[in-house]
Design a protein around this motif. Structure first.
Motif, PDB file in Angstrom:
ATOM      1  N   GLY A 202      -6.332  -8.841  -1.755  1.00 21.53           N
ATOM      2  CA  GLY A 202      -6.051  -7.613  -1.020  1.00 21.53           C
ATOM      3  C   GLY A 202      -4.829  -6.898  -1.546  1.00 21.53           C
ATOM      4  O   GLY A 202      -4.805  -5.665  -1.643  1.00 21.53           O
ATOM      5  N   ILE A 203      -3.773  -7.642  -1.891  1.00 20.83           N
ATOM      6  CA  ILE A 203      -2.565  -7.031  -2.452  1.00 20.83           C
ATOM      7  C   ILE A 203      -2.901  -6.300  -3.745  1.00 20.83           C
ATOM      8  O   ILE A 203      -2.493  -5.151  -3.964  1.00 20.83           O
ATOM      9  CB  ILE A 203      -1.484  -8.104  -2.689  1.00 20.83           C
ATOM     10  CG1 ILE A 203      -0.943  -8.613  -1.345  1.00 20.83           C
ATOM     11  CG2 ILE A 203      -0.355  -7.551  -3.552  1.00 20.83           C
ATOM     12  CD1 ILE A 203      -0.016  -9.811  -1.484  1.00 20.83           C
ATOM     13  N   ALA A 204      -3.668  -6.966  -4.623  1.00 23.22           N
ATOM     14  CA  ALA A 204      -4.016  -6.343  -5.901  1.00 23.22           C
ATOM     15  C   ALA A 204      -4.993  -5.182  -5.714  1.00 23.22           C
ATOM     16  O   ALA A 204      -4.792  -4.088  -6.266  1.00 23.22           O
ATOM     17  CB  ALA A 204      -4.625  -7.389  -6.839  1.00 23.22           C
ATOM     18  N   PHE A 205      -6.048  -5.405  -4.917  1.00 24.15           N
ATOM     19  CA  PHE A 205      -7.082  -4.383  -4.774  1.00 24.15           C
ATOM     20  C   PHE A 205      -6.556  -3.151  -4.052  1.00 24.15           C
ATOM     21  O   PHE A 205      -6.718  -2.017  -4.528  1.00 24.15           O
ATOM     22  CB  PHE A 205      -8.283  -4.952  -4.015  1.00 24.15           C
ATOM     23  CG  PHE A 205      -9.341  -3.933  -3.723  1.00 24.15           C
ATOM     24  CD1 PHE A 205     -10.215  -3.513  -4.708  1.00 24.15           C
ATOM     25  CD2 PHE A 205      -9.455  -3.382  -2.450  1.00 24.15           C
ATOM     26  CE1 PHE A 205     -11.189  -2.554  -4.436  1.00 24.15           C
ATOM     27  CE2 PHE A 205     -10.426  -2.438  -2.175  1.00 24.15           C
ATOM     28  CZ  PHE A 205     -11.285  -2.019  -3.166  1.00 24.15           C
TER      29      PHE A 205
ATOM     30  N   ARG B  94      -3.121   3.428  -5.328  1.00 24.63           N
ATOM     31  CA  ARG B  94      -2.447   4.143  -6.409  1.00 24.63           C
ATOM     32  C   ARG B  94      -3.406   5.089  -7.111  1.00 24.63           C
ATOM     33  O   ARG B  94      -3.056   6.222  -7.454  1.00 24.63           O
ATOM     34  CB  ARG B  94      -1.855   3.152  -7.404  1.00 24.63           C
ATOM     35  CG  ARG B  94      -1.112   3.856  -8.544  1.00 24.63           C
ATOM     36  CD  ARG B  94      -0.385   2.878  -9.433  1.00 24.63           C
ATOM     37  NE  ARG B  94       0.295   3.606 -10.485  1.00 24.63           N
ATOM     38  CZ  ARG B  94       1.457   4.222 -10.339  1.00 24.63           C
ATOM     39  NH1 ARG B  94       2.059   4.191  -9.168  1.00 24.63           N
ATOM     40  NH2 ARG B  94       2.011   4.874 -11.341  1.00 24.63           N
ATOM     41  N   ARG B  95      -4.641   4.637  -7.336  1.00 24.28           N
ATOM     42  CA  ARG B  95      -5.618   5.488  -8.020  1.00 24.28           C
ATOM     43  C   ARG B  95      -5.917   6.740  -7.197  1.00 24.28           C
ATOM     44  O   ARG B  95      -5.928   7.861  -7.717  1.00 24.28           O
ATOM     45  CB  ARG B  95      -6.901   4.692  -8.266  1.00 24.28           C
ATOM     46  CG  ARG B  95      -8.016   5.477  -8.951  1.00 24.28           C
ATOM     47  CD  ARG B  95      -7.625   5.869 -10.361  1.00 24.28           C
ATOM     48  NE  ARG B  95      -8.679   6.627 -11.010  1.00 24.28           N
ATOM     49  CZ  ARG B  95      -9.655   6.075 -11.723  1.00 24.28           C
ATOM     50  NH1 ARG B  95      -9.701   4.756 -11.892  1.00 24.28           N
ATOM     51  NH2 ARG B  95     -10.575   6.829 -12.299  1.00 24.28           N
TER      52      ARG B  95
ATOM     53  N   THR C  31       0.821  -1.209   0.000  1.00 26.53           N
ATOM     54  CA  THR C  31       0.000   0.000   0.000  1.00 26.53           C
ATOM     55  C   THR C  31       0.854   1.259   0.000  1.00 26.53           C
ATOM     56  O   THR C  31       0.576   2.213  -0.731  1.00 26.53           O
ATOM     57  CB  THR C  31      -0.933  -0.003   1.221  1.00 26.53           C
ATOM     58  OG1 THR C  31      -1.722  -1.197   1.221  1.00 26.53           O
ATOM     59  CG2 THR C  31      -1.861   1.199   1.187  1.00 26.53           C
ATOM     60  N   VAL C  32       1.913   1.263   0.808  1.00 24.51           N
ATOM     61  CA  VAL C  32       2.815   2.419   0.835  1.00 24.51           C
ATOM     62  C   VAL C  32       3.475   2.604  -0.525  1.00 24.51           C
ATOM     63  O   VAL C  32       3.583   3.725  -1.044  1.00 24.51           O
ATOM     64  CB  VAL C  32       3.880   2.240   1.936  1.00 24.51           C
ATOM     65  CG1 VAL C  32       4.917   3.355   1.864  1.00 24.51           C
ATOM     66  CG2 VAL C  32       3.221   2.224   3.300  1.00 24.51           C
ATOM     67  N   SER C  33       3.915   1.518  -1.145  1.00 22.12           N
ATOM     68  CA  SER C  33       4.542   1.605  -2.462  1.00 22.12           C
ATOM     69  C   SER C  33       3.577   2.146  -3.503  1.00 22.12           C
ATOM     70  O   SER C  33       3.941   2.996  -4.324  1.00 22.12           O
ATOM     71  CB  SER C  33       5.049   0.222  -2.882  1.00 22.12           C
ATOM     72  OG  SER C  33       5.569   0.251  -4.194  1.00 22.12           O
ATOM     73  N   ALA C  34       2.332   1.669  -3.471  1.00 19.35           N
ATOM     74  CA  ALA C  34       1.349   2.150  -4.447  1.00 19.35           C
ATOM     75  C   ALA C  34       1.050   3.626  -4.271  1.00 19.35           C
ATOM     76  O   ALA C  34       0.737   4.321  -5.244  1.00 19.35           O
ATOM     77  CB  ALA C  34       0.061   1.335  -4.318  1.00 19.35           C
TER      78      ALA C  34
ATOM     79  N   MET D 195      -5.042  12.543  -6.220  1.00 21.05           N
ATOM     80  CA  MET D 195      -4.662  13.606  -5.285  1.00 21.05           C
ATOM     81  C   MET D 195      -3.467  14.396  -5.813  1.00 21.05           C
ATOM     82  O   MET D 195      -3.410  15.618  -5.696  1.00 21.05           O
ATOM     83  CB  MET D 195      -4.352  13.014  -3.916  1.00 21.05           C
ATOM     84  CG  MET D 195      -5.557  12.450  -3.189  1.00 21.05           C
ATOM     85  SD  MET D 195      -5.123  11.694  -1.608  1.00 21.05           S
ATOM     86  CE  MET D 195      -4.517  13.133  -0.723  1.00 21.05           C
ATOM     87  N   ARG D 196      -2.500  13.695  -6.409  1.00 21.27           N
ATOM     88  CA  ARG D 196      -1.343  14.390  -6.967  1.00 21.27           C
ATOM     89  C   ARG D 196      -1.748  15.264  -8.146  1.00 21.27           C
ATOM     90  O   ARG D 196      -1.271  16.387  -8.300  1.00 21.27           O
ATOM     91  CB  ARG D 196      -0.272  13.381  -7.382  1.00 21.27           C
ATOM     92  CG  ARG D 196       0.598  12.899  -6.240  1.00 21.27           C
ATOM     93  CD  ARG D 196       1.772  12.104  -6.760  1.00 21.27           C
ATOM     94  NE  ARG D 196       1.362  10.816  -7.283  1.00 21.27           N
ATOM     95  CZ  ARG D 196       1.308   9.707  -6.551  1.00 21.27           C
ATOM     96  NH1 ARG D 196       1.613   9.749  -5.277  1.00 21.27           N
ATOM     97  NH2 ARG D 196       0.947   8.572  -7.097  1.00 21.27           N
TER      98      ARG D 196
END
Length: 462
Positions: free
Chosen positions: A178-181, A187-188, A121-124, A193-194
């Motif tokens: 969970g890893i994929a979702f 990331r989305r 999650t942090v990486s995404a 936000m960025r």
């Protein structure tokens, strides 16, 4: 004038790499929390539940995380920001350390296996797609490995703690999903936000630039007014000197040069801005004047711009706010960019509201992006035809987003539509066949109060 192109380039120069947004201190703090949580879980499981655990290896795994934290604290400064490679290596270490600890404590029968989602999650959220895919793939491999190979949990009586095969399989599947979702979802959200942050930065820069231009115009106007009297005096005296020095041609020529230079100074000031005071009267103008001022940079680009102002009573006086001018200018630019030959700017006013429509005779907004107009960085209208007509243009998304944001600050409501069905043939399409942008203000939001007399000149500072 394409200010948003300059603003996009300037905002990009201030934008760091994605990984550079992630501080080492943040990951150190996260690792401390994980280490203390792991120690607490080991102590509770071994002392309170009397489970037989390989405590030596378990404390070794936790010790690795603690040593890594201490080394990071002593080697790197507190404000260290990680590069892409450094951030990925740090998260990969945390993932491997956690999976090694899970291998020692039952694998997927350990409920704390859910924590493998944290590094992904942090990486995404902070790293590039390539790094996230690598980390997510390794996480899936590690989860599968500890599900197949692990040291089982042993209870106080020496029996092995087992879960039903169906439950273990379902937990494994849920972790992979969970890893994929969570990776895709995080990331989305982070990407949106960025994008919004970058677009708002560009909006602030555009507004600041427009404010500077407005202030510069006021300074020039004030200078032209204040210098008008001394320049007129110089011209008058030099003209008298020319008459009196008729018997001295050399001196008369010098006096004539002084008069010419005074005239030149007057012309330069007039070319830079209208003469007048920088006072309250210059902060307002008629609705017609404001519309012409906003559209002026785009009226000489080969597209006919037609103005229509109608309503009950006299044309209202509106505030010449920088966000109003720049927002309308971006809307006009977008219409001119996509028009075939004409753009109509229709304004209607009543005592309660002012409504503005900007219409072009182009192809209109594509139906697939019509609902997203006003979001930053929409580029679906940039096809091969646009590339030839507008080389180097960054797309309509940022310009319309800036316009929408700035105009909404003035109290306006914007809507986007097409004047005609885009699937009609050329013969069936009406003259006003392109995009329609409608802007509506409550009258109280932009109408200027009646101002009498000239205000005091404002001191120039900075």
């Amino acid at each position: 004038m394409s200010i948003q192109r300059d603003i996009t380039a300037q905002s990009a120069s201030f934008r760091p790499e994605r990984a550079d947004w992630l501080r080492l201190r943040t990951l150190i703090f996260q690792r401390w929390m994980a280490s203390f949580g792991q120690l607490a879980a080991l102590v509770v499981a071994s002392r309170y539940y009397e489970m037989e655990l390989p405590l030596g290896l378990c404390f070794f795994a936790v010790g690795l995380a603690i040593i890594a934290n201490l080394l990071s604290i002593f080697i790197f400064p507190q404000n260290k920001r990680l590069t892409e490679t450094e951030a990925m290596a740090t998260l990969l270490f945390d993932l491997a350390q956690l999976c090694f600890l899970l291998f020692l404590t039952g694998g997927l029968t350990n409920p704390f296996a859910l924590l493998v989602l944290a590094p992904v999650t942090v990486s995404a959220s902070a790293l590039k797609l390539r790094s996230t895919l690598i980390l997510g793939t390794l996480a899936a491999i590690f989860v599968t490995a500890i599900g197949l190979f692990n040291l089982p949990l042993r209870l106080a009586d020496g029996s092995i703690f087992r879960t039903p095969a169906l439950f273990s399989f379902g937990f494994w599947i849920s972790l992979l999903i969970g890893i994929a979702f969570l990776g895709l979802y995080s990331r989305r959200v982070a990407t949106e936000m960025r994008l919004m942050s970058d677009a708002l930065l560009a909006t602030q820069m555009a507004l600041a630039r427009e404010q500077k231009l407005t202030d510069l115009g006021g300074v020039v106007a004030a200078a032209a007014h204040e210098l008008g009297t001394p320049l007129a005096t110089i011209k008058l005296i030099s003209s008298e000197m020319i008459d009196e020095l008729s018997e001295h041609p050399d001196l008369a020529e010098d006096a004539r040069l002084i008069r010419e230079q005074a005239d030149r100074c007057r012309d330069i000031l007039r070319s830079m801005g209208k003469a007048g005071k920088d006072d309250l009267l210059m902060r307002q103008a008629s609705l017609t004047t404001v519309l012409h001022e906003a559209a002026e940079p785009h009226t000489t680009r080969g597209i006919e711009v037609i103005f229509t102002v109608s309503g009950t009573g006299a044309v209202p006086q509106v505030l010449r706010r920088p966000e109003l001018i720049h927002g309308l200018r971006n809307l006009v630019q977008n219409a001119v960019d996509f028009a075939n030959s004409k753009v109509w700017i229709d304004a209607q006013y009543t005592p309660d509201r002012i409504m503005l429509r900007i219409i072009d005779d182009g192809d209109g907004f594509p139906p697939q992006v019509l609902a997203r107009i006003g979001d930053p960085f929409v580029r679906s209208r940039r096809d091969e035809q646009d590339l030839s007509r507008r080389p180097g243009y960054e797309g309509m998304g940022l310009g319309l987003f800036i316009a929408k944001t700035l105009l909404e600050r003035t109290g306006a409501e914007l809507s986007f539509a097409n004047a005609a069905d885009p699937f009609l043939s050329s013969a069936e399409r009406p003259e006003r066949s392109g995009a329609i942008v409608e802007v509506v203000w409550p009258s109280a939001a932009i109408l200027a109060e009646s101002v009498r007399g000239l205000g005091e000149n404002q001191p120039i500072t900075g």
